[in-house]
Design a protein around this motif. Sequence first.
Motif, PDB file in Angstrom:
ATOM      1  N   LEU A  92       0.833  -1.208   0.000  1.00 18.96           N
ATOM      2  CA  LEU A  92       0.000   0.000   0.000  1.00 18.96           C
ATOM      3  C   LEU A  92       0.867   1.257   0.000  1.00 18.96           C
ATOM      4  CD1 LEU A  92      -2.822  -0.985   2.509  1.00 18.96           C
ATOM      5  CD2 LEU A  92      -3.049  -0.632   0.050  1.00 18.96           C
ATOM      6  N   ALA A  93       1.938   1.258   0.782  1.00 22.50           N
ATOM      7  CA  ALA A  93       2.843   2.414   0.826  1.00 22.50           C
ATOM      8  C   ALA A  93       3.479   2.634  -0.540  1.00 22.50           C
ATOM      9  CB  ALA A  93       3.914   2.206   1.896  1.00 22.50           C
ATOM     10  N   GLU A  94       3.842   1.561  -1.213  1.00 19.09           N
ATOM     11  CA  GLU A  94       4.437   1.677  -2.554  1.00 19.09           C
ATOM     12  C   GLU A  94       3.422   2.253  -3.544  1.00 19.09           C
ATOM     13  OE1 GLU A  94       6.070  -1.366  -5.948  1.00 19.09           O
ATOM     14  OE2 GLU A  94       6.562  -1.817  -3.856  1.00 19.09           O
ATOM     15  N   GLN A  95       2.185   1.781  -3.474  1.00 16.84           N
ATOM     16  CA  GLN A  95       1.142   2.309  -4.350  1.00 16.84           C
ATOM     17  C   GLN A  95       0.900   3.785  -4.078  1.00 16.84           C
ATOM     18  OE1 GLN A  95      -2.189  -0.272  -3.639  1.00 16.84           O
ATOM     19  NE2 GLN A  95      -1.327  -1.954  -4.818  1.00 16.84           N
ATOM     20  N   GLU A  96       0.912   4.177  -2.798  1.00 12.44           N
ATOM     21  CA  GLU A  96       0.738   5.590  -2.445  1.00 12.44           C
ATOM     22  C   GLU A  96       1.857   6.435  -3.035  1.00 12.44           C
ATOM     23  OE1 GLU A  96       0.678   5.359   1.804  1.00 12.44           O
ATOM     24  OE2 GLU A  96      -1.500   5.191   1.887  1.00 12.44           O
ATOM     25  N   ALA A  97       3.085   5.961  -2.980  1.00 15.27           N
ATOM     26  CA  ALA A  97       4.229   6.697  -3.524  1.00 15.27           C
ATOM     27  C   ALA A  97       4.096   6.833  -5.037  1.00 15.27           C
ATOM     28  CB  ALA A  97       5.531   6.001  -3.150  1.00 15.27           C
ATOM     29  N   GLN A  98       3.659   5.784  -5.696  1.00 15.54           N
ATOM     30  CA  GLN A  98       3.472   5.837  -7.141  1.00 15.54           C
ATOM     31  C   GLN A  98       2.390   6.837  -7.519  1.00 15.54           C
ATOM     32  OE1 GLN A  98       2.699   1.728  -8.098  1.00 15.54           O
ATOM     33  NE2 GLN A  98       4.872   1.197  -8.137  1.00 15.54           N
ATOM     34  N   LEU A  99       1.292   6.835  -6.779  1.00 15.73           N
ATOM     35  CA  LEU A  99       0.217   7.791  -7.050  1.00 15.73           C
ATOM     36  C   LEU A  99       0.678   9.229  -6.818  1.00 15.73           C
ATOM     37  CD1 LEU A  99      -2.882   5.955  -5.548  1.00 15.73           C
ATOM     38  CD2 LEU A  99      -2.467   6.483  -7.951  1.00 15.73           C
ATOM     39  N   ALA A 100       1.432   9.446  -5.761  1.00 14.13           N
ATOM     40  CA  ALA A 100       1.933  10.795  -5.476  1.00 14.13           C
ATOM     41  C   ALA A 100       2.849  11.272  -6.598  1.00 14.13           C
ATOM     42  CB  ALA A 100       2.666  10.816  -4.138  1.00 14.13           C
ATOM     43  N   ARG A 103       0.677  12.151  -9.597  1.00 18.33           N
ATOM     44  CA  ARG A 103      -0.037  13.407  -9.362  1.00 18.33           C
ATOM     45  C   ARG A 103       0.910  14.592  -9.511  1.00 18.33           C
ATOM     46  NH1 ARG A 103      -2.062  12.312  -4.635  1.00 18.33           N
ATOM     47  NH2 ARG A 103      -0.321  13.218  -3.518  1.00 18.33           N
ATOM     48  N   GLU A 104       2.133  14.480  -8.985  1.00 20.13           N
ATOM     49  CA  GLU A 104       3.126  15.549  -9.087  1.00 20.13           C
ATOM     50  C   GLU A 104       3.464  15.834 -10.542  1.00 20.13           C
ATOM     51  OE1 GLU A 104       5.769  18.540  -8.478  1.00 20.13           O
ATOM     52  OE2 GLU A 104       4.351  17.701  -7.036  1.00 20.13           O
ATOM     53  N   MET A 105       3.602  14.787 -11.351  1.00 20.95           N
ATOM     54  CA  MET A 105       3.903  14.991 -12.766  1.00 20.95           C
ATOM     55  C   MET A 105       2.768  15.750 -13.449  1.00 20.95           C
ATOM     56  SD  MET A 105       4.746  12.248 -15.751  1.00 20.95           S
ATOM     57  CE  MET A 105       6.426  12.061 -15.192  1.00 20.95           C
ATOM     58  N   LEU A 106       1.534  15.374 -13.166  1.00 21.39           N
ATOM     59  CA  LEU A 106       0.392  16.083 -13.759  1.00 21.39           C
ATOM     60  C   LEU A 106       0.345  17.530 -13.296  1.00 21.39           C
ATOM     61  CD1 LEU A 106      -2.350  13.322 -13.541  1.00 21.39           C
ATOM     62  CD2 LEU A 106      -1.136  14.106 -15.588  1.00 21.39           C
ATOM     63  N   GLU A 107       0.646  17.773 -12.030  1.00 21.17           N
ATOM     64  CA  GLU A 107       0.682  19.146 -11.516  1.00 21.17           C
ATOM     65  C   GLU A 107       1.731  19.973 -12.253  1.00 21.17           C
ATOM     66  OE1 GLU A 107      -1.373  20.682  -9.555  1.00 21.17           O
ATOM     67  OE2 GLU A 107      -2.515  18.921  -8.955  1.00 21.17           O
ATOM     68  N   ARG A 108       2.896  19.370 -12.521  1.00 19.80           N
ATOM     69  CA  ARG A 108       3.960  20.097 -13.244  1.00 19.80           C
ATOM     70  C   ARG A 108       3.509  20.422 -14.663  1.00 19.80           C
ATOM     71  NH1 ARG A 108       7.661  15.868 -11.888  1.00 19.80           N
ATOM     72  NH2 ARG A 108       8.350  15.934 -14.056  1.00 19.80           N
ATOM     73  N   TYR A 109       2.843  19.480 -15.331  1.00 23.72           N
ATOM     74  CA  TYR A 109       2.330  19.744 -16.669  1.00 23.72           C
ATOM     75  C   TYR A 109       1.307  20.872 -16.656  1.00 23.72           C
ATOM     76  CZ  TYR A 109       4.425  15.437 -18.513  1.00 23.72           C
ATOM     77  OH  TYR A 109       5.276  14.450 -18.915  1.00 23.72           O
ATOM     78  N   LEU A 110       0.383  20.794 -15.707  1.00 22.77           N
ATOM     79  CA  LEU A 110      -0.670  21.806 -15.631  1.00 22.77           C
ATOM     80  C   LEU A 110      -0.124  23.182 -15.290  1.00 22.77           C
ATOM     81  CD1 LEU A 110      -3.445  19.713 -13.867  1.00 22.77           C
ATOM     82  CD2 LEU A 110      -3.415  20.492 -16.257  1.00 22.77           C
ATOM     83  N   ALA A 111       0.954  23.241 -14.521  1.00 22.43           N
ATOM     84  CA  ALA A 111       1.566  24.513 -14.145  1.00 22.43           C
ATOM     85  C   ALA A 111       2.506  25.040 -15.230  1.00 22.43           C
ATOM     86  CB  ALA A 111       2.327  24.348 -12.835  1.00 22.43           C
ATOM     87  N   GLY A 112       2.723  24.239 -16.271  1.00 25.26           N
ATOM     88  CA  GLY A 112       3.633  24.658 -17.326  1.00 25.26           C
ATOM     89  C   GLY A 112       5.100  24.463 -16.983  1.00 25.26           C
ATOM     90  N   ALA A 113       5.390  23.777 -15.907  1.00 23.34           N
ATOM     91  CA  ALA A 113       6.771  23.557 -15.477  1.00 23.34           C
ATOM     92  C   ALA A 113       7.398  22.361 -16.180  1.00 23.34           C
ATOM     93  CB  ALA A 113       6.827  23.356 -13.966  1.00 23.34           C
ATOM     94  N   ALA A 114       6.600  21.576 -16.883  1.00 22.50           N
ATOM     95  CA  ALA A 114       7.124  20.407 -17.594  1.00 22.50           C
ATOM     96  C   ALA A 114       6.356  20.249 -18.889  1.00 22.50           C
ATOM     97  CB  ALA A 114       6.982  19.159 -16.736  1.00 22.50           C
ATOM     98  N   LEU A 115       7.004  19.676 -19.868  1.00 19.46           N
ATOM     99  CA  LEU A 115       6.388  19.412 -21.157  1.00 19.46           C
ATOM    100  C   LEU A 115       6.435  17.925 -21.443  1.00 19.46           C
ATOM    101  CD1 LEU A 115       8.013  22.231 -23.309  1.00 19.46           C
ATOM    102  CD2 LEU A 115       5.717  22.183 -22.369  1.00 19.46           C
ATOM    103  N   PRO A 116       5.353  17.395 -21.995  1.00 18.77           N
ATOM    104  CA  PRO A 116       5.408  15.995 -22.417  1.00 18.77           C
ATOM    105  C   PRO A 116       6.471  15.815 -23.492  1.00 18.77           C
ATOM    106  CG  PRO A 116       3.142  16.772 -22.361  1.00 18.77           C
ATOM    107  CD  PRO A 116       4.033  17.968 -22.187  1.00 18.77           C
ATOM    108  N   ALA A 117       7.054  14.648 -23.553  1.00 20.40           N
ATOM    109  CA  ALA A 117       8.090  14.366 -24.550  1.00 20.40           C
ATOM    110  C   ALA A 117       7.570  14.672 -25.948  1.00 20.40           C
ATOM    111  CB  ALA A 117       8.514  12.912 -24.451  1.00 20.40           C
ATOM    112  N   GLY A 118       8.365  15.360 -26.751  1.00 21.83           N
ATOM    113  CA  GLY A 118       8.003  15.664 -28.134  1.00 21.83           C
ATOM    114  C   GLY A 118       7.286  16.989 -28.325  1.00 21.83           C
TER     115      GLY A 118
END
Length: 127
Positions: A92-100, A103-118
């Motif tokens: 369960l702890a591993e699954q929680e870490a994966q979800l976090a 979620r962090e990656m999506l937050e970075r995309y939405l904030a414009g701090a990261a771009l999807p490859a390509g």
Amino acid sequence: MRIGELSRATGTSTRALRYYEEQGLLAPERLANGYREYDEEAVRRVAFIQDLYRAGLSSEVVRDIVPCAGVERPAGDCAGLLRRVRQVRDQLAEQEAQLAARREMLERYLAGAALPAGLDSPLDKDA
């Protein structure tokens, strides 16, 4: 106490209590008239069973664990069961870490701090 009283005392449906009995998790006495009679320990046992189910353990694992939590310990390997519960907890702890991380990656995309490859321009923030 009878099944209706145990149901009210624990907030558990009588259907669930009958299921726990079918699974070997509760063992009420049977009166001459066929009614189930539960002792006071049944309230604590039902609460423990519900906690284990809410934690995501299967009926099979719960059935093995419940006797290890009683006053009289079974002859079986309770230490092995505790290792199994720890394993489920760690999964369960591993699954929680994966979800976090997801979620962090999506937050970075939405904030414009990261771009999807390509992509060479930020995602449309209005979309």
